[in-house]
Design an enzyme around this catalytic site. Sequence first.
Site, PDB file in Angstrom:
ATOM      1  N   GLU A 152      48.036  26.503  33.926  1.00  0.00           N
ATOM      2  CA  GLU A 152      47.195  27.378  33.110  1.00  0.00           C
ATOM      3  C   GLU A 152      47.253  28.787  33.687  1.00  0.00           C
ATOM      4  OE1 GLU A 152      43.188  25.989  32.483  1.00  0.00           O
ATOM      5  OE2 GLU A 152      42.387  28.034  32.358  1.00  0.00           O
ATOM      6  N   GLU A 157      39.380  36.290  31.547  1.00  0.00           N
ATOM      7  CA  GLU A 157      38.162  35.530  31.309  1.00  0.00           C
ATOM      8  C   GLU A 157      36.971  36.403  31.684  1.00  0.00           C
ATOM      9  OE1 GLU A 157      38.017  30.917  31.806  1.00  0.00           O
ATOM     10  OE2 GLU A 157      39.149  31.724  33.508  1.00  0.00           O
TER      11      GLU A 157
END
Length: 274
Positions: A152, A157
């Site tokens: 990932e 974020e």
Amino acid sequence: MKTVMIMNALALLILLACKSPDVTAPTSSTTVPGTRKLIWADEFEKAGLPDSTKWGYEVGGNGWGNNELQYYTARRPENARIENGKLIIEARKEAYQGKNYTSARLLTQGKTNWTYGRIEAMAKLPKGVGTWPAVWMLGKNSSTTGWPRCGEIDIMEHVGFDEGVVHGTVHTEAYNHSKKTEKGMAVSIQNVTTDFHLYAIEWTTDQINFFVDDQKYYSVQKSDLGNTEAQWPFDQSFFLILNVAVGGNWGGQKGVDETIWPQRMEVDYVRVYQ
């Protein structure tokens, strides 16, 4: 005659020597950012639902491995639409399929994926405690190997209870948040909920660099993590995901402010260069 031939030969050698720097110049110039080739983009110019040739949807309200509170919908303009040249991903407080919030999670899986390159998104983030937007990538083999073995890459974020702190992270089988061994860094950015900022990675065979507004703030190196698939699964194709989650193990650490909804992430464009 011999003298003339020798002089001509010398002149030819001098001419070739003078030209040799021009022969090698294109090779060295390939490292200059301006020479990147745009290979995929969505400028979000056509109003309506997102382009179905570029984006699919993940659907459901199973918590997504993080105890998230939203139900992700498909082809529902209330949650994902193109408006005024921007992609809008909107999280809403409403009863839907047994959940109290709705949102959208768009992805290029099954349509387009990439191995290496610069991936960037110009975005403005939602505001408020309980919001959790992300621009991120998963390995193409995620459906067969599962997470975190597939790898990932979190290009961006942000959690609303810590406004202005943007995170860039990678997760692998050896290094991931379940083990508290993920590799990443945070950077403080002003006006993330009111202004657009450019979130990007530059991904090569041996490193992934993270940028905000073209300023590099973190680099993860293959030589540091290791060469095995469990340590560095980033030698395969990855697909892109855009979403806004509500609450969850991280986004909901300080609860969810029920007075702020709806909240949206706006994306001006997404571009991929190689």
